[in-house]
Every structure is written in C-alpha cells, then in structure tokens.
Design a protein around this motif. Structure first.
Motif, short mmCIF file in Angstrom:
data_model
loop_
_atom_site.label_atom_id
_atom_site.label_comp_id
_atom_site.label_asym_id
_atom_site.label_seq_id
_atom_site.Cartn_x
_atom_site.Cartn_y
_atom_site.Cartn_z
N ASN A 133 0.83 -1.20 0.00
CA ASN A 133 0.00 0.00 0.00
C ASN A 133 0.86 1.26 0.00
OD1 ASN A 133 -2.63 1.42 0.36
ND2 ASN A 133 -1.71 2.00 2.30
N TYR A 134 1.93 1.26 0.82
CA TYR A 134 2.84 2.41 0.84
C TYR A 134 3.49 2.62 -0.52
CZ TYR A 134 2.77 3.01 5.95
OH TYR A 134 2.39 3.27 7.24
N ASN A 136 2.46 1.53 -3.45
CA ASN A 136 1.47 1.95 -4.44
C ASN A 136 1.16 3.45 -4.32
OD1 ASN A 136 1.20 -0.59 -5.58
ND2 ASN A 136 -0.51 -1.18 -4.27
N GLN A 137 1.03 3.92 -3.08
CA GLN A 137 0.79 5.34 -2.86
C GLN A 137 1.95 6.17 -3.39
OE1 GLN A 137 -0.02 6.03 1.27
NE2 GLN A 137 -2.08 5.18 1.19
N TYR A 138 3.16 5.69 -3.15
CA TYR A 138 4.35 6.42 -3.61
C TYR A 138 4.39 6.47 -5.13
CZ TYR A 138 9.22 7.73 -4.29
OH TYR A 138 10.36 8.35 -4.69
N ASN A 140 1.84 6.20 -7.18
CA ASN A 140 0.78 7.09 -7.65
C ASN A 140 1.15 8.56 -7.49
OD1 ASN A 140 -0.88 4.95 -8.38
ND2 ASN A 140 -1.89 4.86 -6.38
N MET A 141 1.79 8.87 -6.36
CA MET A 141 2.23 10.25 -6.15
C MET A 141 3.28 10.66 -7.16
SD MET A 141 2.42 10.32 -1.97
CE MET A 141 3.32 11.88 -1.97
#
Length: 339
Positions: A133-134, A136-138, A140-141
C-alpha cells in the motif's frame, strides 16, 4: 524508486500482542480445572512472542525494502521470518517449561509451534499488504507529480510559441519606413518596443486581464498596419465587463496573427477582422479568403490556443468554419473561477 518505510505505532504493537496473548488462554479458561498461573504464563509467553515477531518482521521488511523494494511477496524473506519465529517460539517454550516444570511439554510442543507459525504468518501478510500500500501510494504520487510536471512543461512551451518570423518582418518594415523617410518610424519603434515589453511581462503569468491582452493586440495591429498599409480592418466590440475577465497571454494576438497570415490582405478588398463578446464567449471572426497554397495549413496557432485552455483551465475552445466565415470562440474566464 525510494521505498516507503513501514510506520506502525508502538501502541498498536503492544495492544495487539497483549490481545493475542489473552486470546491464546481462552481455551484454558474454558477447561474444568482452570489454573490461573498456567493461563497467565501461557498468555505472557504468547504476548512476548507476538511482540518480538512484530519487531523482527518490521526490521526484515525495512532492511530488505531499502536494498531492493518489491511489490510482490519475497519468498526468501518469508522463509527467514518463519525460521526466526520457530526459533523464538522454541526458546520461549523452553522458558515456559522452566516456569511450569510439572507439565510435560512434549505432546504440546507441536501445537505451540503451529500457533507461533500462524501468528507469524498473520503479521507477515499484514506487513506485506501495508508495504504494498505504501509503495502503491508512492508510485501514484510520483506518477501524479510527473504528470503535473509534464503539463507544466507543455504549457511553458505553448507560452513560448511566438512566430519567429514576426521580428524579422517587423525589422524589414521598419527598414523600409526609415529609407522612405516615413514620419511614423518613431511610433513604429515605440510600438515594437512596447510589444516586446508586453511579451516579457506577460510570459511570467498564466492568465492576464483581457484589457491587458488588448494592449498587446493594439501594439501588434499598429505594427501590421504599418506593414500592410490599409490591407485589413480590425473592429473591437468589447465592453468594460468583458475587459475585466481573464485570458491566457497572447491568445487574441495569436488569433489576429492567424487571420492575417492565412487570408488575403489587400488595399482593394481589405480583410475585416471583428472581435466581440456573445453568450459568455469572446469571438474573433473574419471572412474566409485563404491565400493561394494555404489549404494545407498546419494549424499550430489554433492548437496552441486549444491546448492552453485545456491544460490550464480544462475549457474547450470552439472553432467554426462554414467556408465563408471563420470564428474562434473563447469561453470567458472570470477572476473568481481562476482563484
């Protein structure tokens, strides 16, 4: 790619470990001959195991993720975690045997190890999902940042698109005026200077007021009038309210330039360019009188206007061409919308 480190609070680690320890003693509480000491030792050993495996798994994930971050399960990492868990549980079971020496642990050792493996697997899979999740967030950012940077670069390129022949043509016109002793040569130089001053000032901005844009257009019209000597007319019908709205810099100047560039400009039959507002739109129009050989125009100027409105404002520019009249309709941009 820089890996995102796992962030789990100490409260979550300790509360979950104690809860797992208490739950492991529930079967003993349900027994007919309940022994509080045995239940307490069992809960303490299980809680200690859970606590240790939290930190072991967090260290394994953080250490290996910094070396080679992955977005899928690492089986060597999983095996390492399970082997460490088995060793830790064996050591804690030995301590439990020292405390409760009256119990024969041989038959229950396998059950204790299975419990430890299950607890360890739950922790590992939870951390794996959290790590993914971390990351994936990174990702996406980063994609969003790259997208914004790309749009910003594209918009800057669009703002820099000015006809490279304009200065050359203006200087040629000035040369002819000076050689002919034209009394308006000084005015021409001043207007040319003003035009490029407006250019430098406006390039720093994404939007300017229509009134400021009209100063650029008027300077440009003066320069072109000196060059074409009555070959076109330019009629402005914008009221004060429209003049206070916003527009990307050099939009109207580029559209006027487009009219003169692609249509026949002559003193016998001047090209009539009209600029007015209607139905929340600024409209610039001219009769279609294409120059010979101009049917394969690249349309760079119009694309420039359309892309700037799309990138900056997500608004659509309407282009109407019925073969007789050519119109470009720009949506009005009110200042409170921009802010």
């Amino acid at each position: 790619m820089k890996s995102q480190k796992l962030k789990i609070t100490a409260a979550v680690i300790w509360i979950s470990s104690i809860t797992i320890g208490l739950l492991s003693s529930v079967p003993q509480i349900a027994q007919q001959h309940f022994n509080l000491t045995e239940a307490a030792v069992n809960a303490g050993i299980t809680s200690a195991f859970a606590l240790l495996m939290w930190y072991v798994n967090i260290y394994i994930f953080s250490y290996q993720s910094e070396r080679s971050p992955k977005r899928q399960i690492s089986y060597p990492r999983l095996v390492n975690s399970l082997l460490i868990g088995i060793g830790v549980m064996f050591g804690l079971a030995w301590i439990q045997q020292l405390i409760l020496s009256h119990i024969n642990f041989g038959p229950v050792m396998l059950m204790i190890e299975v419990r430890g493996i299950l607890i360890n697997l739950v922790f590992y899979m939870f951390l794996q999902l959290l790590q993914q999740n971390y990351e994936n967030q990174y990702v996406n950012m980063e994609l969003e940042r790259m997208k914004n940077d790309n749009l910003g670069a594209q918009y800057e390129l669009l703002k820099q698109q000015v006809n490279p022949h304009f200065l050359f043509n203006s200087l040629n016109t000035l040369k002819a005026m000076v050689e002919a002793g034209d009394s308006e040569s000084v005015d021409f130089i001043l207007k040319l200077s003003n035009f490029y001053r407006y250019t430098l000032e406006s390039r720093k901005l994404d939007l300017i007021k229509v009134a400021d844009e009209m100063e650029i257009v008027k300077a440009y019209i003066f320069l072109q009038s000196a060059r074409f000597e009555g070959g076109f007319t330019f009629k402005i019908e914008l009221d004060e309210q429209v003049s206070e709205t916003l527009i990307p810099p050099f939009t109207l100047q580029l559209l006027v330039e487009n009219c003169i560039k692609h249509n026949v400009v002559s003193t016998d039959k001047p090209l009539h360019i009209r600029l007015y507002a209607e139905a929340d739109q600024i409209i610039i129009e001219n009769p279609v009188r294409l120059k010979t050989g101009d049917h394969n125009s690249t349309g760079v100027g119009l694309r420039n206007v359309q892309q700037r409105y799309h990138h900056l404002l997500e608004k659509q520019v309407a282009i109407v061409n019925d073969g007789k009249l050519f119109q470009v309709k720009l949506p009005l941009i009110y200042e409170h919308h921009h802010h």
